[in-house]
Design an enzyme around this catalytic site. Structure first.
Site, PDB file in Angstrom:
ATOM      1  N   GLU A   1       0.850  -1.206   0.000  1.00 16.59           N
ATOM      2  CA  GLU A   1       0.000   0.000   0.000  1.00 16.59           C
ATOM      3  C   GLU A   1       0.882   1.250   0.000  1.00 16.59           C
ATOM      4  O   GLU A   1       2.041   1.211   0.428  1.00 16.59           O
ATOM      5  CB  GLU A   1      -0.915  -0.070   1.248  1.00 16.59           C
TER       6      GLU A   1
ATOM      7  N   ASP B   1      -3.511   6.023   6.501  1.00 17.87           N
ATOM      8  CA  ASP B   1      -3.915   7.312   7.050  1.00 17.87           C
ATOM      9  C   ASP B   1      -4.842   7.029   8.236  1.00 17.87           C
ATOM     10  O   ASP B   1      -4.373   6.775   9.338  1.00 17.87           O
ATOM     11  CB  ASP B   1      -4.577   8.087   5.907  1.00 17.87           C
TER      12      ASP B   1
ATOM     13  N   LEU C   1      -7.418  -0.190   4.646  1.00 16.80           N
ATOM     14  CA  LEU C   1      -6.607  -1.398   4.741  1.00 16.80           C
ATOM     15  C   LEU C   1      -7.094  -2.362   5.818  1.00 16.80           C
ATOM     16  O   LEU C   1      -6.975  -3.575   5.643  1.00 16.80           O
ATOM     17  CB  LEU C   1      -5.144  -1.021   4.967  1.00 16.80           C
TER      18      LEU C   1
ATOM     19  N   LYS D   1       0.909   7.454   8.578  1.00 14.76           N
ATOM     20  CA  LYS D   1       0.584   8.686   9.319  1.00 14.76           C
ATOM     21  C   LYS D   1      -0.149   8.282  10.584  1.00 14.76           C
ATOM     22  O   LYS D   1      -1.377   8.364  10.651  1.00 14.76           O
ATOM     23  CB  LYS D   1      -0.394   9.533   8.478  1.00 14.76           C
TER      24      LYS D   1
HETATM   25  P1  IMP Z   1      -7.235   5.396   4.956  1.00 15.41           P
HETATM   26  O1  IMP Z   1      -6.034   4.809   5.664  1.00 15.41           O
HETATM   27  O2  IMP Z   1      -8.372   4.448   4.817  1.00 15.41           O
HETATM   28  O3  IMP Z   1      -7.652   6.705   5.570  1.00 15.41           O
HETATM   29  O4  IMP Z   1      -6.910   5.762   3.463  1.00 15.41           O
HETATM   30  C1  IMP Z   1      -5.690   5.717   2.919  1.00 15.41           C
HETATM   31  C2  IMP Z   1      -5.806   6.232   1.511  1.00 15.41           C
HETATM   32  O5  IMP Z   1      -6.045   7.656   1.508  1.00 15.41           O
HETATM   33  C3  IMP Z   1      -4.485   6.041   0.814  1.00 15.41           C
HETATM   34  O6  IMP Z   1      -4.443   4.795   0.150  1.00 15.41           O
HETATM   35  C4  IMP Z   1      -4.423   7.227  -0.103  1.00 15.41           C
HETATM   36  O7  IMP Z   1      -5.047   6.910  -1.333  1.00 15.41           O
HETATM   37  C5  IMP Z   1      -5.214   8.310   0.586  1.00 15.41           C
HETATM   38  N1  IMP Z   1      -4.334   9.271   1.305  1.00 15.41           N
HETATM   39  C6  IMP Z   1      -4.223   9.438   2.631  1.00 15.41           C
HETATM   40  N2  IMP Z   1      -3.333  10.391   2.951  1.00 15.41           N
HETATM   41  C7  IMP Z   1      -2.833  10.837   1.770  1.00 15.41           C
HETATM   42  C8  IMP Z   1      -1.841  11.827   1.423  1.00 15.41           C
HETATM   43  O8  IMP Z   1      -1.203  12.509   2.268  1.00 15.41           O
HETATM   44  N3  IMP Z   1      -1.606  11.989   0.087  1.00 15.41           N
HETATM   45  C9  IMP Z   1      -2.252  11.279  -0.874  1.00 15.41           C
HETATM   46  N4  IMP Z   1      -3.180  10.339  -0.591  1.00 15.41           N
HETATM   47  C10 IMP Z   1      -3.470  10.125   0.715  1.00 15.41           C
HETATM   48 MG    MG Z   2      -4.444   4.237  -1.813  1.00 15.82          MG
END
Ligand code: IMP
Ligand code: MG
Length: 184
Positions: free
Chosen positions: A107, A111, A116, A139
């Site tokens: 991946e 975030d 995931l 992050k």
């Molecule tokens: P989450 O962990 O479900 O919030 O989503 C992660 C997804 O959000 C990643 O696979 C990215 O596509 C997108 N994403 C999160 N933070 C960033 C960033 O800083 N830049 C670009 N895409 C991000």
């Molecule tokens: Mg992604």
């Protein structure tokens, strides 16, 4: 589609380089060594989560020596504010049946962790022999669900980043480094 009046305007949104090409290369070779020693010649199936992981995956898979198959998935998350883990819909699924495979998910960034963690649950139900989760970026400050990758190459602060596969409105994926993105 984002519109730009000039190439200068396009590049003016790149605030600073957070991780250089050299740093990425070094961490990828360490990650590949870890994969090689973990699987020790046993074939693996690398699953790239589209689109953000495509550059990371292409560099990582060329650095590993264990036999590997490569597959791709695409997922969309919907967060309705009620279920804290949100809803994840698979919009492109693997061709391979992962039962009996050692699966390595690749991946771009974790975030909130919602996408995931759901995707990993879905894949575990398909009974792979093992499931290892590798993310280029993490992050942790933004996490909304309890989720940790098995390997994270870089931990970054809560800033929006682009480059090396990561986008803002589909742009900037082709930058060879990872940069902090400047809001307008
Ligand atoms: P989450 O962990 O479900 O919030 O989503 C992660 C997804 O959000 C990643 O696979 C990215 O596509 C997108 N994403 C999160 N933070 C960033 C960033 O800083 N830049 C670009 N895409 C991000
Ligand atoms: Mg992604």
């Amino acid at each position: 589609m984002m519109q730009f009046k000039s190439i200068e305007e396009y590049h003016s949104r790149i605030k600073r380089i957070l991780i250089t090409e050299q740093e990425i290369r070094e961490r990828i070779s360490l990650a590949a060594e870890r994969i090689d020693s973990l699987y020790d010649g046993i074939p693996i199936l690398i699953v790239g989560i589209l689109s953000g992981s495509f550059i990371f995956l292409s560099d990582l898979c060329r650095a590993v020596k264990v036999p590997c198959e490569i597959g791709f998935m695409r997922a969309q998350s919907y967060y309705d504010g009620i279920d804290s883990s949100g809803n994840v819909k698979i919009t492109l699924d693997l061709d391979q049946d992962i039962k009996g495979h050692h699966v390595v998910i690749v991946e771009d960034i974790i975030d909130t962790g919602r996408t995931l963690s759901k995707l990993a649950d879905i894949l575990r139900q398909r009974e792979p022999l093992s499931l290892d989760i590798i993310t280029l970026l993490d992050k942790p400050e933004r996490r909304a669900v309890d989720f940790k990758a098995d390997l994270s190459l870089f931990t970054i602060p809560d800033v929006f980043v682009v480059g090396y596969g990561l986008d803002c409105a589909q742009q900037y994926r082709n930058l060879p480094y990872i940069a902090e993105f400047a809001p307008e």
